[in-house]
Design a protein around this motif. Sequence first.
Motif, PDB file in Angstrom:
ATOM      1  N   SER A 220       0.825  -1.375  -0.002  1.00  0.00           N
ATOM      2  CA  SER A 220      -0.013   0.004  -0.067  1.00  0.00           C
ATOM      3  C   SER A 220       0.877   1.347  -0.028  1.00  0.00           C
ATOM      4  O   SER A 220       0.274   2.335  -0.123  1.00  0.00           O
ATOM      5  N   LEU A 221       2.258   1.217   0.212  1.00  0.00           N
ATOM      6  CA  LEU A 221       3.186   2.190   0.306  1.00  0.00           C
ATOM      7  C   LEU A 221       3.182   3.068  -1.216  1.00  0.00           C
ATOM      8  O   LEU A 221       3.272   2.290  -2.331  1.00  0.00           O
ATOM      9  N   GLU A 222       3.069   4.326  -1.180  1.00  0.00           N
ATOM     10  CA  GLU A 222       3.576   4.912  -2.345  1.00  0.00           C
ATOM     11  C   GLU A 222       4.936   5.483  -2.530  1.00  0.00           C
ATOM     12  O   GLU A 222       5.783   5.225  -1.501  1.00  0.00           O
ATOM     13  N   GLU A 223       5.554   5.969  -3.530  1.00  0.00           N
ATOM     14  CA  GLU A 223       6.774   6.331  -3.513  1.00  0.00           C
ATOM     15  C   GLU A 223       7.204   7.649  -2.711  1.00  0.00           C
ATOM     16  O   GLU A 223       6.008   8.351  -2.519  1.00  0.00           O
ATOM     17  N   SER A 224       8.343   7.625  -1.988  1.00  0.00           N
ATOM     18  CA  SER A 224       8.678   8.964  -1.200  1.00  0.00           C
ATOM     19  C   SER A 224       8.386  10.210  -1.828  1.00  0.00           C
ATOM     20  O   SER A 224       8.599  10.374  -2.990  1.00  0.00           O
ATOM     21  N   SER A 225       7.928  11.124  -1.059  1.00  0.00           N
ATOM     22  CA  SER A 225       7.734  12.375  -1.696  1.00  0.00           C
ATOM     23  C   SER A 225       8.679  13.109  -2.289  1.00  0.00           C
ATOM     24  O   SER A 225       8.739  13.639  -3.229  1.00  0.00           O
ATOM     25  N   GLU A 226      10.090  12.971  -1.902  1.00  0.00           N
ATOM     26  CA  GLU A 226      11.137  13.814  -2.213  1.00  0.00           C
ATOM     27  C   GLU A 226      11.438  13.256  -3.373  1.00  0.00           C
ATOM     28  O   GLU A 226      12.174  13.721  -4.504  1.00  0.00           O
ATOM     29  N   PHE A 227      11.488  11.663  -3.362  1.00  0.00           N
ATOM     30  CA  PHE A 227      12.170  10.872  -4.914  1.00  0.00           C
ATOM     31  C   PHE A 227      11.184  11.220  -5.851  1.00  0.00           C
ATOM     32  O   PHE A 227      11.360  11.374  -7.164  1.00  0.00           O
ATOM     33  N   GLN A 228       9.486  11.386  -5.618  1.00  0.00           N
ATOM     34  CA  GLN A 228       8.777  11.753  -6.776  1.00  0.00           C
ATOM     35  C   GLN A 228       9.022  13.135  -7.398  1.00  0.00           C
ATOM     36  O   GLN A 228       8.983  13.350  -8.717  1.00  0.00           O
ATOM     37  N   GLN A 229       9.846  14.188  -6.668  1.00  0.00           N
ATOM     38  CA  GLN A 229       9.921  15.339  -7.009  1.00  0.00           C
ATOM     39  C   GLN A 229      11.326  15.287  -7.959  1.00  0.00           C
ATOM     40  O   GLN A 229      11.602  16.320  -8.762  1.00  0.00           O
ATOM     41  N   LEU A 230      11.906  14.240  -8.039  1.00  0.00           N
ATOM     42  CA  LEU A 230      13.305  14.130  -8.678  1.00  0.00           C
ATOM     43  C   LEU A 230      13.136  13.389  -9.911  1.00  0.00           C
ATOM     44  O   LEU A 230      14.077  13.028 -10.323  1.00  0.00           O
ATOM     45  N   ARG A 231      11.865  12.997 -10.359  1.00  0.00           N
ATOM     46  CA  ARG A 231      11.972  12.087 -11.258  1.00  0.00           C
ATOM     47  C   ARG A 231      12.566  12.663 -12.816  1.00  0.00           C
ATOM     48  O   ARG A 231      13.025  11.929 -13.301  1.00  0.00           O
ATOM     49  N   SER A 232      12.688  14.006 -12.969  1.00  0.00           N
ATOM     50  CA  SER A 232      13.349  14.638 -14.032  1.00  0.00           C
ATOM     51  C   SER A 232      14.751  14.626 -13.707  1.00  0.00           C
ATOM     52  O   SER A 232      15.753  15.168 -14.409  1.00  0.00           O
TER      53      SER A 232
ATOM     54  N   TYR B  26      22.580   7.778  14.681  1.00  0.00           N
ATOM     55  CA  TYR B  26      23.501   7.781  13.505  1.00  0.00           C
ATOM     56  C   TYR B  26      22.693   7.348  12.279  1.00  0.00           C
ATOM     57  O   TYR B  26      23.201   7.853  11.112  1.00  0.00           O
ATOM     58  N   ALA B  27      21.456   6.940  12.364  1.00  0.00           N
ATOM     59  CA  ALA B  27      20.697   6.825  10.992  1.00  0.00           C
ATOM     60  C   ALA B  27      20.539   8.333  10.420  1.00  0.00           C
ATOM     61  O   ALA B  27      20.546   8.260   9.066  1.00  0.00           O
ATOM     62  N   PHE B  28      19.866   9.162  11.104  1.00  0.00           N
ATOM     63  CA  PHE B  28      19.785  10.337  10.522  1.00  0.00           C
ATOM     64  C   PHE B  28      21.026  11.017  10.058  1.00  0.00           C
ATOM     65  O   PHE B  28      21.069  11.604   9.143  1.00  0.00           O
ATOM     66  N   LEU B  29      22.233  10.865  10.921  1.00  0.00           N
ATOM     67  CA  LEU B  29      23.446  11.584  10.442  1.00  0.00           C
ATOM     68  C   LEU B  29      23.812  11.090   9.054  1.00  0.00           C
ATOM     69  O   LEU B  29      24.506  11.491   8.002  1.00  0.00           O
ATOM     70  N   LEU B  30      23.774   9.766   8.763  1.00  0.00           N
ATOM     71  CA  LEU B  30      23.876   9.144   7.640  1.00  0.00           C
ATOM     72  C   LEU B  30      23.372   9.572   6.291  1.00  0.00           C
ATOM     73  O   LEU B  30      23.750  10.020   5.309  1.00  0.00           O
ATOM     74  N   ALA B  31      21.943   9.647   6.656  1.00  0.00           N
ATOM     75  CA  ALA B  31      21.084  10.165   5.649  1.00  0.00           C
ATOM     76  C   ALA B  31      21.559  11.718   5.251  1.00  0.00           C
ATOM     77  O   ALA B  31      21.277  11.985   4.196  1.00  0.00           O
ATOM     78  N   ASP B  32      21.870  12.588   6.444  1.00  0.00           N
ATOM     79  CA  ASP B  32      22.142  13.827   6.051  1.00  0.00           C
ATOM     80  C   ASP B  32      23.366  14.079   5.552  1.00  0.00           C
ATOM     81  O   ASP B  32      23.334  15.339   5.134  1.00  0.00           O
ATOM     82  N   LEU B  33      24.129  13.245   5.245  1.00  0.00           N
ATOM     83  CA  LEU B  33      25.312  13.392   4.509  1.00  0.00           C
ATOM     84  C   LEU B  33      25.135  13.247   3.011  1.00  0.00           C
ATOM     85  O   LEU B  33      26.224  13.794   2.228  1.00  0.00           O
ATOM     86  N   PHE B  34      24.024  12.952   2.611  1.00  0.00           N
ATOM     87  CA  PHE B  34      23.995  12.603   1.214  1.00  0.00           C
ATOM     88  C   PHE B  34      22.678  13.389   0.425  1.00  0.00           C
ATOM     89  O   PHE B  34      21.591  13.356   1.221  1.00  0.00           O
ATOM     90  N   PRO B  35      22.715  13.958  -0.849  1.00  0.00           N
ATOM     91  CA  PRO B  35      21.492  14.492  -1.207  1.00  0.00           C
ATOM     92  C   PRO B  35      20.452  13.516  -1.895  1.00  0.00           C
ATOM     93  O   PRO B  35      21.158  12.321  -1.939  1.00  0.00           O
ATOM     94  N   THR B  36      19.420  13.879  -2.082  1.00  0.00           N
ATOM     95  CA  THR B  36      18.378  12.845  -2.362  1.00  0.00           C
ATOM     96  C   THR B  36      18.612  11.921  -3.563  1.00  0.00           C
ATOM     97  O   THR B  36      18.321  10.556  -3.323  1.00  0.00           O
ATOM     98  N   GLU B  37      19.117  12.307  -4.728  1.00  0.00           N
ATOM     99  CA  GLU B  37      19.275  11.756  -5.807  1.00  0.00           C
ATOM    100  C   GLU B  37      20.307  10.514  -5.679  1.00  0.00           C
ATOM    101  O   GLU B  37      20.308   9.451  -6.410  1.00  0.00           O
TER     102      GLU B  37
END
Length: 438
Positions: free
Chosen positions: A214-226, A354-365
């Motif tokens: 039932s999950l949809e694609e994450s909001s940020e990733f949908q904005q990066l489709r192009s 640590y999970a947030f810190l890892l995610a915060d190191l890299f841009p969405t793409e």
Amino acid sequence: MTSIDLALQAHHPMLRQKWKTVILASLGGSLELYDFIIYGVFAREIATQFFPATDPVASLIGAFGVFALGYMSRPLGGVILSSLGDRLGRRVVFLVSVLAMSATTIGIGLVPGYAAIGMAAPVLLVMLRLLQGFFLAGELPCSITYVVEEVPGRASTVSGLVIFCAAAGILIATLVSLVIHSTLSADDVLTYGWRIAFLFGGVIGLLSYWLRTSLEESSEFQQLRSHKVKRPFRRVLAEYPKQIVVGVGVAGIVNASNSLLFVVLPSYMALVLHADPRLVSEGQNIGIATMCVSLLLFACLGDRIASRHWHRLGTILMLAGSYPFYALLTAQRLDVIAAFTIIGAIGGLVNGSYAFLLADLFPTEVRFSGIALSLNLATVIFTGATPFLVTQLLHATGSPAAPGLYLTGVAVIALAAGIGLKAMGGRIDRAGTIAGAA
């Protein structure tokens, strides 16, 4: 009623849906540590079934060798699955990884033993463990990536929730083990009881798969489709090598301290310190429960006070206190239950941040690829090596407090890595959604 009131009313259902999505995404993480623990819990039975030998130690070595092999395929799985996740979307990797992981877990529970099919039995076990490790490599990084992109305003809290669910998988594993050993005879556990634990894990995974459809694609990733990257893994290596090094160091202290708590410490207390095994088992469960509460607390605090400060505090406490802690433990001046409680409480500082810190190191793409590479390298280097290195250090130094020396060394690495967090982080845009996600 003002237009602002109408907007807030319309926003609340969306917020509830986002938090429901976060919880569904987080639940799959419990499979990771459930699998990690359940194999170790039933290692003796697996050894007897698949590696029969006149020497029980040799048989156990075979079983733990297969356990270690599960980590060998994780870097490859992390690279492939994260690249697909950054190119095709988080949702597809979510579904594929949990379905395949569930199938391999069930497969281990069903594969015949050596007595039935001979050498084919350990060969099939090895193949299933390799596949399990491969698909497991994408589960936790995908969960972290998904939740921080879905609710970036509460990125620390939601990423902490993923780790909380993962840690809860250990408690599930210990409870399953307790039920099986309490209701079946030793012979029945050896014959088929251990298989129930794997089948149960597989069924949990299939349930997780069904819920996740039932999950949809994450909001940020949908904005990066192009703006999707064709070769995300190559870009991570080319443009973010320093972030990878920092990420491995940040996650390394988590992997090392958890490996001590989950794997090394129970055997160490029972064999080296001659503590009552029942008391050790009780203390370990209390320590894990304490860590679950502690990590969720500090994850929530990370949305108010920068997560790097909590991680740094936990690292400094381990750096300054590990050797004195083990010295008190070996001198029997520290109660077993108190020892595990202290470990759990301090462990929550690094586990919750640590999970947030890892995610915060890299841009969405390229976020999925960056987290997966950092996390899986740290797992291979620190989780897999910790039991062996601590054992060697005990033998080489002759000091019962040797585990404290090891954790002190890892804490130095983590503290050095943490210096670069402020300069390299800040990739999650939280300003626009903090109020809305509250």
